[in-house]
Design a protein around this motif. Structure first.
Motif, short mmCIF file in Angstrom:
data_model
loop_
_atom_site.label_atom_id
_atom_site.label_comp_id
_atom_site.label_asym_id
_atom_site.label_seq_id
_atom_site.Cartn_x
_atom_site.Cartn_y
_atom_site.Cartn_z
N MET A 275 -13.45 -46.98 -46.23
CA MET A 275 -13.64 -47.90 -47.36
C MET A 275 -12.83 -47.47 -48.58
N LEU A 276 -12.78 -46.17 -48.85
CA LEU A 276 -12.15 -45.67 -50.07
C LEU A 276 -10.68 -46.06 -50.18
N PRO A 277 -9.85 -45.91 -49.13
CA PRO A 277 -8.46 -46.34 -49.25
C PRO A 277 -8.31 -47.83 -49.52
N VAL A 278 -9.16 -48.64 -48.90
CA VAL A 278 -9.09 -50.09 -49.12
C VAL A 278 -9.36 -50.40 -50.58
N ILE A 279 -10.38 -49.78 -51.15
CA ILE A 279 -10.72 -50.02 -52.56
C ILE A 279 -9.58 -49.56 -53.46
N GLY A 280 -9.07 -48.35 -53.24
CA GLY A 280 -8.00 -47.82 -54.09
C GLY A 280 -6.73 -48.62 -54.00
N ILE A 281 -6.36 -49.01 -52.78
CA ILE A 281 -5.12 -49.79 -52.59
C ILE A 281 -5.25 -51.18 -53.21
N CYS A 282 -6.39 -51.83 -53.00
CA CYS A 282 -6.59 -53.18 -53.57
C CYS A 282 -6.56 -53.15 -55.10
N ALA A 283 -7.19 -52.15 -55.70
CA ALA A 283 -7.19 -52.05 -57.16
C ALA A 283 -5.77 -51.86 -57.69
N ALA A 284 -5.00 -50.99 -57.02
CA ALA A 284 -3.62 -50.76 -57.46
C ALA A 284 -2.76 -52.00 -57.24
N TRP A 285 -3.00 -52.72 -56.15
CA TRP A 285 -2.21 -53.94 -55.89
C TRP A 285 -2.46 -54.98 -56.98
N VAL A 286 -3.73 -55.14 -57.38
CA VAL A 286 -4.05 -56.10 -58.44
C VAL A 286 -3.31 -55.73 -59.72
N TYR A 287 -3.24 -54.45 -60.02
CA TYR A 287 -2.54 -53.98 -61.22
C TYR A 287 -1.06 -54.34 -61.17
N ALA A 289 0.50 -56.49 -59.10
CA ALA A 289 0.71 -57.94 -58.95
C ALA A 289 0.60 -58.63 -60.30
N GLY A 290 -0.16 -58.02 -61.20
CA GLY A 290 -0.31 -58.58 -62.54
C GLY A 290 0.78 -58.16 -63.51
N GLY A 291 1.77 -57.45 -63.02
CA GLY A 291 2.90 -57.07 -63.86
C GLY A 291 2.90 -55.64 -64.36
N GLY A 292 1.97 -54.81 -63.89
CA GLY A 292 1.92 -53.42 -64.32
C GLY A 292 3.13 -52.63 -63.87
N VAL A 293 3.51 -51.62 -64.66
CA VAL A 293 4.71 -50.84 -64.34
C VAL A 293 4.46 -49.33 -64.37
N ALA A 294 3.24 -48.89 -64.66
CA ALA A 294 2.94 -47.46 -64.71
C ALA A 294 2.80 -46.89 -63.30
N LEU A 295 3.08 -45.61 -63.16
CA LEU A 295 3.04 -44.96 -61.85
C LEU A 295 1.63 -44.54 -61.43
N ALA A 361 3.91 -53.50 -55.33
CA ALA A 361 2.97 -54.49 -54.80
C ALA A 361 3.24 -54.75 -53.32
N THR A 362 4.51 -54.82 -52.94
CA THR A 362 4.85 -55.03 -51.53
C THR A 362 4.40 -53.85 -50.68
N LEU A 363 4.72 -52.65 -51.14
CA LEU A 363 4.32 -51.44 -50.42
C LEU A 363 2.80 -51.39 -50.26
N LEU A 364 2.08 -51.67 -51.34
CA LEU A 364 0.62 -51.61 -51.30
C LEU A 364 0.04 -52.71 -50.42
N ALA A 365 0.68 -53.87 -50.37
CA ALA A 365 0.20 -54.95 -49.52
C ALA A 365 0.25 -54.54 -48.06
N VAL A 366 1.35 -53.92 -47.64
CA VAL A 366 1.47 -53.47 -46.25
C VAL A 366 0.46 -52.37 -45.96
N MET A 367 0.34 -51.42 -46.88
CA MET A 367 -0.64 -50.35 -46.70
C MET A 367 -2.06 -50.91 -46.63
N GLY A 368 -2.35 -51.90 -47.47
CA GLY A 368 -3.68 -52.47 -47.51
C GLY A 368 -4.07 -53.18 -46.23
N LEU A 369 -3.14 -53.91 -45.63
CA LEU A 369 -3.43 -54.60 -44.37
C LEU A 369 -3.78 -53.60 -43.26
N VAL A 370 -3.03 -52.52 -43.19
CA VAL A 370 -3.30 -51.52 -42.16
C VAL A 370 -4.60 -50.77 -42.47
#
Length: 392
Positions: A275-287, A289-295, A361-370
């Motif tokens: 569960m933890l990776p799904v939550i972390g990846i989804c939160a980062a993807w939302v950031y 996808a919304g235009g965030g640029v911080a690492l 966002a693309t990288l996180l989307a692929v990671m999130g699906l897996v």
């Protein structure tokens, strides 16, 4: 023969041999290319041929150990390894070197048979705790091995690395002869038992947790360097530190798992760890996808991936080996081959997808699906394992 427990350090060293043989020589590839007078593609076969052989050998060495025992397979593996390492050291022809290098892939038996030995000696939560200890100790090897190999090549030449391989193999051979008794219960394996293992949905659910969980890690390692350079503008040294974030998370997660699995049970750690990776990846993807640029959101997500793998993979490995305990070697070999095959496929997919659109966002989307697939496998294992309270 009596079931003799080896020291835990023996199993750690056998598992370490797999990692060290794969990556300690990598910094010496340019020097080896020059020494043999070949192209990058040709010297690169020392990696691809090794990995192909390792995948096949996992399907052979595990079942063989179920049939004739862990001890003879490990001792025979180490003899072949020492001879192959010496041939690599002395080779002056690239063909001879590549053949010997491919033979070094027998080192993969150290990892799969160490897991089988743990299952021979421990059950349920006890097996998961021991596998977690081995995993936490082994998390350091991928970080240190290339550094050590690079220093050796700079100081003594590339041959010194293969001299070290031969010395380590010989030392392990002598130590295992003394320390490693036969741990497998007497009796051979039946074709019916192997067939039942292959047809077990529970076994493949546990394997799915491992293969897809590690697959998220492979996707990150493959796609992140492009994202770090093109999106964040980082250099190679900074990129290396970022790539180490998942390993650091895994080290902590495996250490925590070793301490708490016997109290909480493996299934709880598997579910939370997925569960933890799904939550972390989804939160980062939302950031992003919304235009965030911080690492930092990406780093947080990858730490979640590493920590979740450290919590879930040892217990899922113990679960897979417990489906048919008398076939622990076969189960370990099959799951190892599946992880390798899944990693290869997901690496190719990540290269294609992230290469076409190099954004976090693309990288996180692929990671999130897996990662979702790994969570689904964990849920399937929970529903299928009717003996969860006993196994933990």
């Amino acid at each position: 023969m009596t079931r003799t427990a080896p020291h835990l350090a023996t199993l750690v060293l056998l598992t370490a041999l797999t990692v060290l043989t794969l990556n300690m020589f990598l910094p010496a590839l340019p020097a080896m290319q020059e020494a043999f007078g070949v192209s990058e593609q040709v010297i690169g076969q020392s990696i691809s041929l090794y990995m192909a052989a390792a995948a096949v050998l996992q399907l052979i060495l595990g079942p063989l150990s179920d049939r004739i025992g862990r001890r003879p397979v490990i001792l025979g593996m180490l003899v072949i390894y020492v001879v192959a390492s010496i041939l690599c050291l002395l080779a002056t022809d690239i063909t001879v070197f590549l053949i010997a290098r491919t033979a070094q892939a027998v080192a993969v038996g150290g990892g799969i048979l160490s897991s089988a030995i743990v299952r021979d000696l421990y059950e349920g939560r006890g097996a998961a705790a021991k596998l977690s200890l081995i995993a936490s100790a082994m998390a350091v090897a991928p970080m240190l091995a290339p550094m050590v190999g690079g220093a050796m090549e700079a100081a003594f030449g590339w041959n010194s690395i293969f001299m070290a391989y031969a010395g380590l193999g010989a030392a392990l051979l002598l130590w295992c002869w003394r320390d490693l008794g036969e741990t497998k219960a007497s009796g051979g394996i039946a074709a019916r038992g192997v067939s039942q293992l292959l047809g077990s949905a529970l076994f493949w659910s546990y394997v799915g947790v491992q293969a897809l969980g590690v697959g998220v890690f492979y996707i990150f390692l493959t796609g992140a360097p492009f994202v770090m350079v093109e999106f964040f503008g980082l250099g190679s040294a900074q990129t290396g530190l970022v790539l180490g974030s998942t390993t650091a998370g895994f080290l902590v997660g495996a250490g925590v798992s070793a301490r708490i699995v016997e109290r909480l049970g493996g299934m709880r750690l598997i579910l939370f760890g997925r569960m933890l990776p799904v939550i972390g990846i989804c939160a980062a993807w939302v950031y992003f996808a919304g235009g965030g640029v911080a690492l930092w959101p990406l780093l947080c997500a990858t730490l979640c991936v590493g920590f979740g793998n450290g919590l879930s993979i040892p217990s899922s490995a113990a679960g897979a080996l417990s489906v048919q305990p008398e076939l622990a070697g076969s189960a370990s070999g099959l799951s190892g081959a599946a992880v390798l095959a899944m990693g290869a496929g997901l690496t190719a997919m990540a290269t294609a997808v992230v290469g076409a659109q190099t954004t976090p966002a693309t990288l996180l989307a692929v990671m999130g699906l897996v990662a979702l697939g790994a969570l689904a496998s964990a849920g399937a294992a929970r529903m299928l394992d009717k003996d969860v309270p006993a196994r933990g």
